[in-house]
Scaffold this motif. Structure first.
Motif, PDB file in Angstrom:
ATOM      1  N   TYR A   5       0.862  -1.181   0.000  1.00 55.67           N
ATOM      2  CA  TYR A   5       0.000   0.000   0.000  1.00 55.67           C
ATOM      3  C   TYR A   5       0.901   1.233   0.000  1.00 55.67           C
ATOM      4  CZ  TYR A   5      -4.359  -2.545   1.164  1.00 55.67           C
ATOM      5  OH  TYR A   5      -5.468  -3.363   1.145  1.00 55.67           O
ATOM      6  N   THR A   6       0.573   2.190  -0.863  1.00 53.58           N
ATOM      7  CA  THR A   6       1.434   3.364  -0.985  1.00 53.58           C
ATOM      8  C   THR A   6       0.643   4.608  -1.364  1.00 53.58           C
ATOM      9  OG1 THR A   6       3.418   4.260  -2.095  1.00 53.58           O
ATOM     10  CG2 THR A   6       1.941   2.903  -3.428  1.00 53.58           C
ATOM     11  N   ALA A   7       1.188   5.760  -0.974  1.00 51.27           N
ATOM     12  CA  ALA A   7       0.655   7.051  -1.414  1.00 51.27           C
ATOM     13  C   ALA A   7       1.674   7.792  -2.274  1.00 51.27           C
ATOM     14  CB  ALA A   7       0.261   7.905  -0.209  1.00 51.27           C
ATOM     15  N   LEU A   8       2.733   7.098  -2.680  1.00 46.24           N
ATOM     16  CA  LEU A   8       3.698   7.709  -3.580  1.00 46.24           C
ATOM     17  C   LEU A   8       3.022   8.086  -4.893  1.00 46.24           C
ATOM     18  CD1 LEU A   8       6.709   5.271  -3.018  1.00 46.24           C
ATOM     19  CD2 LEU A   8       6.542   7.633  -2.200  1.00 46.24           C
ATOM     20  N   GLU A   9       3.588   9.035  -5.591  1.00 45.78           N
ATOM     21  CA  GLU A   9       3.027   9.477  -6.857  1.00 45.78           C
ATOM     22  C   GLU A   9       3.121   8.366  -7.909  1.00 45.78           C
ATOM     23  OE1 GLU A   9       1.698  12.973  -7.522  1.00 45.78           O
ATOM     24  OE2 GLU A   9       1.413  12.276  -5.473  1.00 45.78           O
ATOM     25  N   ASP A  10       2.081   8.270  -8.747  1.00 45.18           N
ATOM     26  CA  ASP A  10       2.055   7.240  -9.784  1.00 45.18           C
ATOM     27  C   ASP A  10       3.294   7.265 -10.661  1.00 45.18           C
ATOM     28  OD1 ASP A  10      -0.447   5.859  -9.403  1.00 45.18           O
ATOM     29  OD2 ASP A  10      -1.468   7.671 -10.058  1.00 45.18           O
ATOM     30  N   ASP A  11       3.748   8.469 -11.017  1.00 48.74           N
ATOM     31  CA  ASP A  11       4.876   8.573 -11.938  1.00 48.74           C
ATOM     32  C   ASP A  11       6.221   8.316 -11.259  1.00 48.74           C
ATOM     33  OD1 ASP A  11       4.700  10.884 -10.465  1.00 48.74           O
ATOM     34  OD2 ASP A  11       4.837  12.266 -12.146  1.00 48.74           O
TER      35      ASP A  11
ATOM     36  N   SER B 274      -4.398   8.329  -2.565  1.00 52.62           N
ATOM     37  CA  SER B 274      -3.930   9.463  -1.775  1.00 52.62           C
ATOM     38  C   SER B 274      -3.840   9.063  -0.301  1.00 52.62           C
ATOM     39  CB  SER B 274      -4.852  10.666  -1.950  1.00 52.62           C
ATOM     40  OG  SER B 274      -6.178  10.332  -1.620  1.00 52.62           O
ATOM     41  N   THR B 275      -3.093   9.828   0.459  1.00 53.12           N
ATOM     42  CA  THR B 275      -2.748   9.462   1.836  1.00 53.12           C
ATOM     43  C   THR B 275      -3.965   9.176   2.704  1.00 53.12           C
ATOM     44  OG1 THR B 275      -0.695  10.713   1.722  1.00 53.12           O
ATOM     45  CG2 THR B 275      -1.572  10.263   3.914  1.00 53.12           C
TER      46      THR B 275
ATOM     47  N   LEU C 143      -7.072   1.397   8.251  1.00 53.30           N
ATOM     48  CA  LEU C 143      -7.811   1.362   9.512  1.00 53.30           C
ATOM     49  C   LEU C 143      -9.049   0.483   9.404  1.00 53.30           C
ATOM     50  CD1 LEU C 143      -7.481   5.130  10.512  1.00 53.30           C
ATOM     51  CD2 LEU C 143      -6.472   3.183  11.736  1.00 53.30           C
ATOM     52  N   ALA C 144      -9.710   0.530   8.248  1.00 53.57           N
ATOM     53  CA  ALA C 144     -10.899  -0.298   8.045  1.00 53.57           C
ATOM     54  C   ALA C 144     -10.552  -1.781   8.004  1.00 53.57           C
ATOM     55  CB  ALA C 144     -11.604   0.103   6.752  1.00 53.57           C
ATOM     56  N   GLU C 145      -9.339  -2.085   7.582  1.00 47.07           N
ATOM     57  CA  GLU C 145      -8.888  -3.471   7.467  1.00 47.07           C
ATOM     58  C   GLU C 145      -8.132  -3.943   8.716  1.00 47.07           C
ATOM     59  OE1 GLU C 145      -8.156  -3.436   2.593  1.00 47.07           O
ATOM     60  OE2 GLU C 145      -6.457  -3.580   3.972  1.00 47.07           O
ATOM     61  N   LYS C 146      -8.250  -3.207   9.784  1.00 45.87           N
ATOM     62  CA  LYS C 146      -7.442  -3.483  10.979  1.00 45.87           C
ATOM     63  C   LYS C 146      -7.456  -4.953  11.392  1.00 45.87           C
ATOM     64  CE  LYS C 146      -6.842  -2.231  15.842  1.00 45.87           C
ATOM     65  NZ  LYS C 146      -7.304  -1.375  16.967  1.00 45.87           N
ATOM     66  N   ASP C 147      -8.604  -5.592  11.347  1.00 45.67           N
ATOM     67  CA  ASP C 147      -8.716  -6.978  11.801  1.00 45.67           C
ATOM     68  C   ASP C 147      -8.453  -7.994  10.690  1.00 45.67           C
ATOM     69  OD1 ASP C 147      -9.379  -6.144  14.399  1.00 45.67           O
ATOM     70  OD2 ASP C 147     -11.494  -5.942  13.846  1.00 45.67           O
ATOM     71  N   ASN C 148      -8.187  -7.486   9.485  1.00 43.45           N
ATOM     72  CA  ASN C 148      -7.912  -8.393   8.357  1.00 43.45           C
ATOM     73  C   ASN C 148      -7.051  -7.646   7.338  1.00 43.45           C
ATOM     74  OD1 ASN C 148      -8.012 -10.646   6.651  1.00 43.45           O
ATOM     75  ND2 ASN C 148      -9.879  -9.928   5.654  1.00 43.45           N
ATOM     76  N   THR C 149      -5.868  -7.280   7.760  1.00 44.90           N
ATOM     77  CA  THR C 149      -4.997  -6.435   6.945  1.00 44.90           C
ATOM     78  C   THR C 149      -4.599  -7.134   5.649  1.00 44.90           C
ATOM     79  OG1 THR C 149      -4.107  -5.426   8.940  1.00 44.90           O
ATOM     80  CG2 THR C 149      -2.843  -5.137   6.929  1.00 44.90           C
ATOM     81  N   GLN C 150      -4.844  -6.467   4.525  1.00 43.64           N
ATOM     82  CA  GLN C 150      -4.466  -7.015   3.226  1.00 43.64           C
ATOM     83  C   GLN C 150      -3.044  -6.632   2.831  1.00 43.64           C
ATOM     84  OE1 GLN C 150      -6.814  -9.147   1.605  1.00 43.64           O
ATOM     85  NE2 GLN C 150      -7.571  -8.845   3.695  1.00 43.64           N
ATOM     86  N   ALA C 151      -2.582  -5.486   3.293  1.00 41.43           N
ATOM     87  CA  ALA C 151      -1.237  -5.024   2.951  1.00 41.43           C
ATOM     88  C   ALA C 151      -0.183  -5.815   3.706  1.00 41.43           C
ATOM     89  CB  ALA C 151      -1.098  -3.539   3.270  1.00 41.43           C
ATOM     90  N   ASP C 152       0.915  -6.114   3.027  1.00 45.28           N
ATOM     91  CA  ASP C 152       2.087  -6.689   3.697  1.00 45.28           C
ATOM     92  C   ASP C 152       2.982  -5.575   4.232  1.00 45.28           C
ATOM     93  OD1 ASP C 152       1.583  -9.503   3.124  1.00 45.28           O
ATOM     94  OD2 ASP C 152       1.969  -8.968   1.030  1.00 45.28           O
ATOM     95  N   VAL C 153       3.167  -4.546   3.428  1.00 46.38           N
ATOM     96  CA  VAL C 153       3.970  -3.399   3.849  1.00 46.38           C
ATOM     97  C   VAL C 153       3.295  -2.116   3.400  1.00 46.38           C
ATOM     98  CG1 VAL C 153       6.174  -4.649   3.746  1.00 46.38           C
ATOM     99  CG2 VAL C 153       5.401  -3.360   1.749  1.00 46.38           C
ATOM    100  N   VAL C 154       3.664  -1.039   4.052  1.00 47.30           N
ATOM    101  CA  VAL C 154       3.273   0.310   3.633  1.00 47.30           C
ATOM    102  C   VAL C 154       4.552   1.027   3.217  1.00 47.30           C
ATOM    103  CG1 VAL C 154       2.260   2.489   4.352  1.00 47.30           C
ATOM    104  CG2 VAL C 154       1.298   0.345   5.186  1.00 47.30           C
ATOM    105  N   TRP C 155       4.492   1.695   2.081  1.00 48.64           N
ATOM    106  CA  TRP C 155       5.676   2.331   1.494  1.00 48.64           C
ATOM    107  C   TRP C 155       5.328   3.772   1.114  1.00 48.64           C
ATOM    108  CZ3 TRP C 155       7.024   1.529  -4.296  1.00 48.64           C
ATOM    109  CH2 TRP C 155       8.260   2.099  -4.611  1.00 48.64           C
ATOM    110  N   GLY C 156       6.053   4.728   1.680  1.00 51.71           N
ATOM    111  CA  GLY C 156       5.853   6.117   1.299  1.00 51.71           C
ATOM    112  C   GLY C 156       4.531   6.710   1.741  1.00 51.71           C
ATOM    113  N   LEU C 157       4.051   6.309   2.912  1.00 50.20           N
ATOM    114  CA  LEU C 157       2.859   6.920   3.499  1.00 50.20           C
ATOM    115  C   LEU C 157       3.304   7.952   4.523  1.00 50.20           C
ATOM    116  CD1 LEU C 157      -0.284   6.626   3.418  1.00 50.20           C
ATOM    117  CD2 LEU C 157      -0.076   5.156   5.426  1.00 50.20           C
TER     118      LEU C 157
ATOM    119  N   GLU D 207       7.628  10.989   4.293  1.00 46.93           N
ATOM    120  CA  GLU D 207       7.193   9.760   3.633  1.00 46.93           C
ATOM    121  C   GLU D 207       7.922   8.597   4.307  1.00 46.93           C
ATOM    122  OE1 GLU D 207       5.734  10.740  -0.791  1.00 46.93           O
ATOM    123  OE2 GLU D 207       7.904  10.555  -0.602  1.00 46.93           O
ATOM    124  N   ALA D 208       7.163   7.585   4.724  1.00 47.33           N
ATOM    125  CA  ALA D 208       7.764   6.546   5.556  1.00 47.33           C
ATOM    126  C   ALA D 208       7.205   5.167   5.235  1.00 47.33           C
ATOM    127  CB  ALA D 208       7.538   6.881   7.029  1.00 47.33           C
TER     128      ALA D 208
END
Length: 367
Positions: A57-63, A87-88, A96-110, A279-280
């Motif tokens: 999951y990321t909020a980095l720019e598409d380009d 977007s962020t 937050l909505a997926e708190k009990d069933n997180t689909q993301a493995d990592v978050v990049w650039g949030l 960005e973290a």
């Protein structure tokens, strides 16, 4: 109200302190192996060493994403990287909505403020990426095993169409105070802080710059001149570039890209100082985490990808002699940053967004 990054970012400390202890690794066949004890603080987490499927999951720019990933794919050609980009604010709400069933493995650039919110909800798995000691102390949390690690910082900027301003015989605004002048009524767009990290760092920055009451008084005046609140930090810059709305409150990178692409815009960093965020990256807490997720976080702070970050952002999480200030930034962009307590901003995020929505959301574009 401005200060050096070393002291401005020092207030990122997270109160929760966890002792480091060993973890365990498990392949898809259930075989367990030992994991490096310094890398993880959770004793009950198992590591899937076989999976080659990674959801990011990321909020980095598409380009930016495709270019950034080049060296990762070269090193790990057998890993399928599934990018979920938005977007962020939307990424944060989704997590937050997926708190009990997180689909993301990592978050990049949030945004670090979003990761602090996730950490306050016990959603991050402590992990110290290889090379984390190279990251400046103010760009990572202060736990014995890091919960999140920054890569760069971004800041508020005004993107202004010079041709359209000349047609209207208007001066290019140079400060927040300029933006509330009556001659700019209906000419300004700004990101909605509930959906955009740039919107939130701008609103939060105003609160920290002016103080709570004065900031809301100011935003009431600014609201009179806003044509529309949009759901992307990039869109105000793009709208300024086309001239549809000649003044966009956006962020430095996007304005500079618009200018490089040939748009007749000027990128203005407000005289009072810019709101900003980091960005973290982080590992999401799961009963079973993937080794490829840890590999990704290791790669995400390597010199190779740091060089790519530096092509877009002037302020990096690693201090190197080879770092350059990209074209379009001031000589010392660090001095542009306001005093900013990101940990406090994260704690107040919900209340600030609720107040902003109550006052101003009527002018937001449809989602």
């Amino acid at each position: 109200m401005k200060k050096s990054l070393g002291s401005a970012v020092a207030l990122l400390t997270v109160a929760l302190m966890l002792g480091a202890c060993g973890g365990k690794a498990v392949g898809t066949d259930g075989a367990k192996t030992s994991a490096a004890p310094a890398a993880s603080a959770s004793a009950d987490v198992t590591v899937d060493t076989k999976s080659k499927d990674l959801t990011v999951y990321t909020a980095l720019e598409d380009d930016q994403i495709k270019t950034y990933l080049t060296t990762f794919k070269a090193k790990y050609p057998d890993v399928k990287v599934n990018i979920v980009r938005d977007s962020t604010g939307i990424v944060t709400a989704k997590l937050l909505a997926e708190k009990d069933n997180t689909q993301a493995d990592v978050v990049w650039g949030l945004a670090a403020t979003s990761l602090l919110v996730l950490d306050q909800n016990s959603m991050l798995e402590p992990y110290a990426p290889k090379g984390v000691e190279r990251i400046l102390p103010d760009f990572k949390d202060k736990n014995a095993v890091t919960h999140w690690v920054g890569i760069d910082a971004w800041e508020t900027a005004f993107i202004v169409n010079k041709v359209e301003m000349e047609k209207r015989k208007l001066a290019i605004p140079q400060s927040y105070e300029d933006l509330v002048k009556p001659e700019y009524k209906g000419l300004i767009t700004m990101p909605n802080p509930s959906s955009s990290g740039t919107g939130f760092l701008t609103v939060s920055g105003l609160v920290q710059l002016k103080g709570n009451d004065a900031a809301w008084d100011y935003m009431n005046k600014l609201h009179n001149n806003i044509a529309m609140y949009v759901h992307s930090g990039s869109k105000p810059a793009k709208l300024a570039g086309t001239g549809e709305y000649p003044i966009g409150i956006s962020f430095g990178y996007r304005g500079i890209q618009e200018k490089k692409a040939g748009s007749p815009v000027e990128v203005v960093f407000p005289k009072e100082g810019s709101g900003w965020d980091v960005e973290a990256n982080a590992l999401m807490k799961k009963k079973v985490v993937k080794q490829v997720a840890k590999d990704f976080l290791d790669w995400a702070i390597t010199d190779d990808v740091m060089k790519e970050y530096n092509k877009n952002y002037a302020i990096l999480a690693v201090k190197t002699d080879s770092a350059k200030i990209p074209d379009g930034y001031s000589v010392d962009p660090v001095k542009q940053l306001i005093k900013n307590d990101l940990n406090d901003a994260a704690k107040k995020r919900d209340s600030v967004l609720a107040e902003w929505d109550k006052r101003f959301n009527a002018k937001s574009e449809p989602k």
